[in-house]
Design a protein around this motif. Sequence first.
Motif, PDB file in Angstrom:
ATOM      1  N   UNK A   1       1.045  -1.173   0.111  1.00 32.59           N
ATOM      2  CA  UNK A   1      -0.005   0.052   0.056  1.00 32.59           C
ATOM      3  C   UNK A   1       0.925   1.432  -0.057  1.00 32.59           C
ATOM      4  N   UNK A   2       0.577   2.221  -0.964  1.00 32.26           N
ATOM      5  CA  UNK A   2       1.191   3.355  -0.798  1.00 32.26           C
ATOM      6  C   UNK A   2      -0.034   4.586  -0.902  1.00 32.26           C
ATOM      7  N   UNK A   3       0.157   5.683   0.049  1.00 29.62           N
ATOM      8  CA  UNK A   3      -0.710   6.943  -0.132  1.00 29.62           C
ATOM      9  C   UNK A   3      -0.596   7.574  -1.521  1.00 29.62           C
ATOM     10  N   UNK A   4       0.782   7.296  -1.831  1.00 30.16           N
ATOM     11  CA  UNK A   4       1.165   8.009  -3.361  1.00 30.16           C
ATOM     12  C   UNK A   4       2.136   7.232  -3.939  1.00 30.16           C
TER      13      UNK A   4
ATOM     14  N   UNK B   1       7.620  10.287  -2.971  1.00 31.26           N
ATOM     15  CA  UNK B   1       8.383   9.460  -2.128  1.00 31.26           C
ATOM     16  C   UNK B   1       9.601   9.908  -1.647  1.00 31.26           C
ATOM     17  N   UNK B   2      10.338  10.587  -2.771  1.00 30.43           N
ATOM     18  CA  UNK B   2      11.575  11.531  -2.245  1.00 30.43           C
ATOM     19  C   UNK B   2      11.133  12.732  -1.092  1.00 30.43           C
ATOM     20  N   UNK B   3      10.079  13.214  -1.264  1.00 29.96           N
ATOM     21  CA  UNK B   3       9.413  14.219  -0.834  1.00 29.96           C
ATOM     22  C   UNK B   3       9.080  13.975   0.789  1.00 29.96           C
ATOM     23  N   UNK B   4       8.621  12.663   0.858  1.00 26.27           N
ATOM     24  CA  UNK B   4       8.412  11.960   2.247  1.00 26.27           C
ATOM     25  C   UNK B   4       9.664  11.971   3.133  1.00 26.27           C
ATOM     26  N   UNK B   5      10.902  11.551   2.257  1.00 20.57           N
ATOM     27  CA  UNK B   5      12.229  11.387   3.054  1.00 20.57           C
ATOM     28  C   UNK B   5      12.712  12.863   3.485  1.00 20.57           C
TER      29      UNK B   5
ATOM     30  N   UNK C   1       6.783 -12.110  -1.544  1.00 25.37           N
ATOM     31  CA  UNK C   1       5.985 -12.647  -0.391  1.00 25.37           C
ATOM     32  C   UNK C   1       6.214 -11.612   0.557  1.00 25.37           C
ATOM     33  N   UNK C   2       4.980 -11.215   1.401  1.00 23.19           N
ATOM     34  CA  UNK C   2       5.102 -10.341   2.296  1.00 23.19           C
ATOM     35  C   UNK C   2       4.397  -8.833   2.352  1.00 23.19           C
ATOM     36  N   UNK C   3       4.621  -8.004   3.344  1.00 23.41           N
ATOM     37  CA  UNK C   3       3.897  -6.621   3.281  1.00 23.41           C
ATOM     38  C   UNK C   3       4.891  -5.617   3.046  1.00 23.41           C
ATOM     39  N   UNK C   4       4.628  -4.754   1.963  1.00 21.69           N
ATOM     40  CA  UNK C   4       5.714  -3.483   1.795  1.00 21.69           C
ATOM     41  C   UNK C   4       5.089  -2.489   1.497  1.00 21.69           C
ATOM     42  N   UNK C   5       6.093  -1.333   1.167  1.00 19.22           N
ATOM     43  CA  UNK C   5       5.848  -0.028   0.895  1.00 19.22           C
ATOM     44  C   UNK C   5       6.777   0.345  -0.227  1.00 19.22           C
ATOM     45  N   UNK C   6       6.556   1.728  -0.407  1.00 23.66           N
ATOM     46  CA  UNK C   6       7.323   2.206  -1.755  1.00 23.66           C
ATOM     47  C   UNK C   6       8.855   2.579  -1.317  1.00 23.66           C
ATOM     48  N   UNK C   7       8.998   2.659  -0.077  1.00 22.56           N
ATOM     49  CA  UNK C   7      10.310   2.798   0.555  1.00 22.56           C
ATOM     50  C   UNK C   7      11.260   1.201   0.051  1.00 22.56           C
TER      51      UNK C   7
ATOM     52  N   UNK D   1      10.317  -0.538  -2.427  1.00 25.84           N
ATOM     53  CA  UNK D   1      10.588  -0.605  -4.206  1.00 25.84           C
ATOM     54  C   UNK D   1      11.874   0.366  -4.308  1.00 25.84           C
ATOM     55  N   UNK D   2      11.860   1.590  -3.823  1.00 22.85           N
ATOM     56  CA  UNK D   2      12.813   2.568  -4.312  1.00 22.85           C
ATOM     57  C   UNK D   2      14.192   2.355  -3.643  1.00 22.85           C
ATOM     58  N   UNK D   3      14.138   1.277  -2.497  1.00 21.77           N
ATOM     59  CA  UNK D   3      15.494   1.121  -1.780  1.00 21.77           C
ATOM     60  C   UNK D   3      15.737   2.462  -0.820  1.00 21.77           C
ATOM     61  N   UNK D   4      14.854   3.104  -0.356  1.00 24.08           N
ATOM     62  CA  UNK D   4      15.266   4.265   0.534  1.00 24.08           C
ATOM     63  C   UNK D   4      15.208   3.721   1.993  1.00 24.08           C
ATOM     64  N   UNK D   5      16.407   4.424   2.413  1.00 26.52           N
ATOM     65  CA  UNK D   5      16.701   4.261   3.950  1.00 26.52           C
ATOM     66  C   UNK D   5      16.867   2.654   4.245  1.00 26.52           C
TER      67      UNK D   5
END
Length: 233
Positions: A95-98, A104-108, A221-227, A229-233
């Motif tokens: 799930x991602x809100x955006x 997603x860079x803006x989030x960081x 398999x698992x629960x993920x977010x856009x971080x 996907x983008x390998x952020x943090x």
Amino acid sequence: MRIALLGYGKMGKIIERVAEERGHSIALKVDSKTTTLDFSQTDVAIDFSLPTTAVKNIKAALDHNIPVISGTTGWLSHYDDIVTYCKSKKGAFLYASNFSLGVNIFFEVNRVLASLIANYPDYELNIEEIHHTQKLDAPSGTAISLAEDIIKNSNYKNWTLDEADSNNIKIKAKRIVDVPGTHIINYNSDVDSIEIKHTAHNREGFALGAVIAAEWIADKKGVFNMKDVLNIG
């Protein structure tokens, strides 16, 4: 990759075009008139449906061992239930809100700024979000995500909609025709102001991010977010 579009409104149609440009096909289109969900020819599902149908659609895909990418907002009171359901099915859910890569860079940037300014109480904070008039929820999921990240990195306790409170973050939600999405974080003091802003020029960025996330999750398999996907943090 064969994609099921759970929700075939404006975003669904843009995702269809972006996916096909990237060499994928649309195996299933689900809208308000759809009565049967056939995932037999599907590799991954992308959900941009309505808050009232998102949970049902996501669970249906997970029941058929189909990874799900969801960008629908307004249903997150059921998020923990979906996480538990996904794990029980040994499925994959993101799930991602955006989905915008820029957002997603803006989030960081938002997280870093919140942690830097947390010890300077002279700054008063507010968040402003502007979207098109057809957006059903307010504040936006993106604005809520921004607020929650600030809360984790500051002394604020919660967020409120259009109400000022020294312990809570004020979110102002505006609806203007044909605005894809603008989010502004304002820190104001008597001597200066700090502002960070993200402006979406169209919906292409949201669609591209969702398709990239679908490509990424296909074999996981698992629960993920856009971080993830983008390998952020």
